[in-house]
Write a protein that holds these residues in place. Sequence first.
Motif, PDB file in Angstrom:
ATOM      1  N   LEU A  47      33.777   6.898  40.061  1.00  0.00           N
ATOM      2  CA  LEU A  47      34.352   6.132  38.952  1.00  0.00           C
ATOM      3  C   LEU A  47      33.642   6.452  37.629  1.00  0.00           C
ATOM      4  N   ALA A  48      32.374   6.830  37.727  1.00  0.00           N
ATOM      5  CA  ALA A  48      31.564   7.045  36.523  1.00  0.00           C
ATOM      6  C   ALA A  48      32.181   8.028  35.530  1.00  0.00           C
ATOM      7  N   PRO A  49      32.631   9.230  35.951  1.00  0.00           N
ATOM      8  CA  PRO A  49      33.205  10.132  34.945  1.00  0.00           C
ATOM      9  C   PRO A  49      34.516   9.617  34.352  1.00  0.00           C
ATOM     10  N   MET A  50      35.166   8.705  35.045  1.00  0.00           N
ATOM     11  CA  MET A  50      36.404   8.130  34.535  1.00  0.00           C
ATOM     12  C   MET A  50      36.133   7.144  33.399  1.00  0.00           C
ATOM     13  N   MET A  51      34.919   6.609  33.367  1.00  0.00           N
ATOM     14  CA  MET A  51      34.571   5.650  32.310  1.00  0.00           C
ATOM     15  C   MET A  51      34.656   6.288  30.932  1.00  0.00           C
ATOM     16  N   ALA A  52      34.240   7.542  30.825  1.00  0.00           N
ATOM     17  CA  ALA A  52      34.332   8.234  29.535  1.00  0.00           C
ATOM     18  C   ALA A  52      35.782   8.389  29.114  1.00  0.00           C
ATOM     19  N   ILE A  53      36.650   8.710  30.051  1.00  0.00           N
ATOM     20  CA  ILE A  53      38.071   8.855  29.737  1.00  0.00           C
ATOM     21  C   ILE A  53      38.626   7.547  29.193  1.00  0.00           C
ATOM     22  N   ASN A  54      38.237   6.446  29.795  1.00  0.00           N
ATOM     23  CA  ASN A  54      38.687   5.136  29.333  1.00  0.00           C
ATOM     24  C   ASN A  54      38.265   4.895  27.885  1.00  0.00           C
ATOM     25  N   GLU A  55      37.054   5.312  27.530  1.00  0.00           N
ATOM     26  CA  GLU A  55      36.576   5.140  26.158  1.00  0.00           C
ATOM     27  C   GLU A  55      37.330   6.059  25.195  1.00  0.00           C
ATOM     28  N   PHE A  56      37.549   7.310  25.593  1.00  0.00           N
ATOM     29  CA  PHE A  56      38.331   8.219  24.754  1.00  0.00           C
ATOM     30  C   PHE A  56      39.736   7.664  24.520  1.00  0.00           C
ATOM     31  N   ALA A  57      40.321   7.102  25.561  1.00  0.00           N
ATOM     32  CA  ALA A  57      41.688   6.595  25.474  1.00  0.00           C
ATOM     33  C   ALA A  57      41.812   5.513  24.409  1.00  0.00           C
ATOM     34  N   LYS A  58      40.792   4.680  24.290  1.00  0.00           N
ATOM     35  CA  LYS A  58      40.842   3.592  23.304  1.00  0.00           C
ATOM     36  C   LYS A  58      40.988   4.118  21.889  1.00  0.00           C
ATOM     37  N   GLU A  59      40.431   5.285  21.624  1.00  0.00           N
ATOM     38  CA  GLU A  59      40.452   5.840  20.276  1.00  0.00           C
ATOM     39  C   GLU A  59      41.574   6.841  20.039  1.00  0.00           C
ATOM     40  N   LEU A  60      42.052   7.487  21.103  1.00  0.00           N
ATOM     41  CA  LEU A  60      42.898   8.660  20.906  1.00  0.00           C
ATOM     42  C   LEU A  60      44.363   8.512  21.282  1.00  0.00           C
ATOM     43  N   THR A  61      44.716   7.497  22.064  1.00  0.00           N
ATOM     44  CA  THR A  61      46.087   7.491  22.566  1.00  0.00           C
ATOM     45  C   THR A  61      46.709   6.103  22.602  1.00  0.00           C
ATOM     46  N   SER A  62      48.024   6.097  22.445  1.00  0.00           N
ATOM     47  CA  SER A  62      48.786   4.860  22.623  1.00  0.00           C
ATOM     48  C   SER A  62      49.253   4.717  24.068  1.00  0.00           C
ATOM     49  N   VAL A  63      49.027   5.748  24.889  1.00  0.00           N
ATOM     50  CA  VAL A  63      49.360   5.656  26.308  1.00  0.00           C
ATOM     51  C   VAL A  63      48.447   4.598  26.927  1.00  0.00           C
ATOM     52  N   PRO A  64      48.991   3.601  27.600  1.00  0.00           N
ATOM     53  CA  PRO A  64      48.129   2.606  28.239  1.00  0.00           C
ATOM     54  C   PRO A  64      47.279   3.260  29.338  1.00  0.00           C
ATOM     55  N   VAL A  65      45.969   3.099  29.231  1.00  0.00           N
ATOM     56  CA  VAL A  65      45.035   3.665  30.195  1.00  0.00           C
ATOM     57  C   VAL A  65      44.151   2.544  30.715  1.00  0.00           C
ATOM     58  N   TYR A  66      44.011   2.468  32.035  1.00  0.00           N
ATOM     59  CA  TYR A  66      43.224   1.418  32.665  1.00  0.00           C
ATOM     60  C   TYR A  66      42.205   2.040  33.615  1.00  0.00           C
ATOM     61  N   LEU A  67      41.021   1.472  33.625  1.00  0.00           N
ATOM     62  CA  LEU A  67      39.951   1.887  34.514  1.00  0.00           C
ATOM     63  C   LEU A  67      39.729   0.762  35.512  1.00  0.00           C
ATOM     64  N   GLU A  68      39.805   1.089  36.807  1.00  0.00           N
ATOM     65  CA  GLU A  68      39.748   0.044  37.825  1.00  0.00           C
ATOM     66  C   GLU A  68      38.883   0.453  39.014  1.00  0.00           C
ATOM     67  N   GLN A  69      38.204  -0.528  39.593  1.00  0.00           N
ATOM     68  CA  GLN A  69      37.572  -0.349  40.892  1.00  0.00           C
ATOM     69  C   GLN A  69      38.716  -0.291  41.903  1.00  0.00           C
ATOM     70  N   ALA A  70      38.752   0.737  42.712  1.00  0.00           N
ATOM     71  CA  ALA A  70      39.901   0.970  43.600  1.00  0.00           C
ATOM     72  C   ALA A  70      40.183  -0.218  44.527  1.00  0.00           C
ATOM     73  N   ALA A  71      39.165  -0.720  45.208  1.00  0.00           N
ATOM     74  CA  ALA A  71      39.381  -1.814  46.158  1.00  0.00           C
ATOM     75  C   ALA A  71      39.868  -3.076  45.455  1.00  0.00           C
ATOM     76  N   GLU A  72      39.331  -3.343  44.277  1.00  0.00           N
ATOM     77  CA  GLU A  72      39.769  -4.517  43.524  1.00  0.00           C
ATOM     78  C   GLU A  72      41.224  -4.382  43.092  1.00  0.00           C
ATOM     79  N   LEU A  73      41.622  -3.181  42.709  1.00  0.00           N
ATOM     80  CA  LEU A  73      42.996  -2.957  42.284  1.00  0.00           C
ATOM     81  C   LEU A  73      43.967  -3.217  43.437  1.00  0.00           C
ATOM     82  N   ILE A  74      43.595  -2.792  44.631  1.00  0.00           N
ATOM     83  CA  ILE A  74      44.437  -3.042  45.805  1.00  0.00           C
ATOM     84  C   ILE A  74      44.588  -4.538  46.057  1.00  0.00           C
ATOM     85  N   HIS A  75      43.492  -5.255  46.016  1.00  0.00           N
ATOM     86  CA  HIS A  75      43.510  -6.668  46.405  1.00  0.00           C
ATOM     87  C   HIS A  75      43.974  -7.601  45.295  1.00  0.00           C
ATOM     88  N   ARG A  76      43.729  -7.223  44.047  1.00  0.00           N
ATOM     89  CA  ARG A  76      44.088  -8.076  42.925  1.00  0.00           C
ATOM     90  C   ARG A  76      45.428  -7.688  42.315  1.00  0.00           C
TER      91      ARG A  76
END
Length: 196
Positions: A47-76
């Motif tokens: 998940l760690a390298p994906m965190m940088a992508i999430n930060e870049f997304a906030k500044e660079l794109t209008s595409v909705p980008v979400y960073l999630e813990q996989a197990a939490e995403l399944i259950h929640r």
Amino acid sequence: MLGFNQDEYLTSAREIIAARKQAETVADDIYDSGCSALFFASVGGSLAPMMAINEFAKELTSVPVYLEQAAELIHRGHKKLNKDAVVVTLSKSGDTKESVAIAEWCKAQGIRVVAAAASWHIPMCHKNGVEYEYMLLYWLFFRVIYRHGEFENYARFASQLELLPENLLQAKRQFDLQADSIAAQYHDCDYMMWIG
């Protein structure tokens, strides 16, 4: 460089760079088929390298980008996670249970997923972890937002990214003597601090 295998390091670099086209093809497929949101979901070191992508997304794109813990995403769940979204997951070992589970769960829900044995697959091309392993994720993400009209310098960025492993190797070589000096001075300390 104690315990450093330069041949393996450079082999990993060549294999990752060779897979660039595959990552870009997946990105083009995602863009061409439409995508309401991009989810990056994994766990721990994957998940760690994906965190940088999430930060870049906030500044660079209008595409909705979400960073999630996989197990939490399944259950929640997530209101934006539907059949029009794409989930990108990652497993360095290939069998991280949470990453495998999110890929299987997405497939069962009819949600497109980038993972092994999924809608799209981009291989992890190295045997041991390397600090540039996220390059394939970057080619995927930045290509999608380039196609979305939001990262016009993609071609230059993507080509320069290919230079990263060799530049990191040069930095390792340049720091080697200093690292030996630090190790000689502090190897007997009562404690160590690892910061990442």
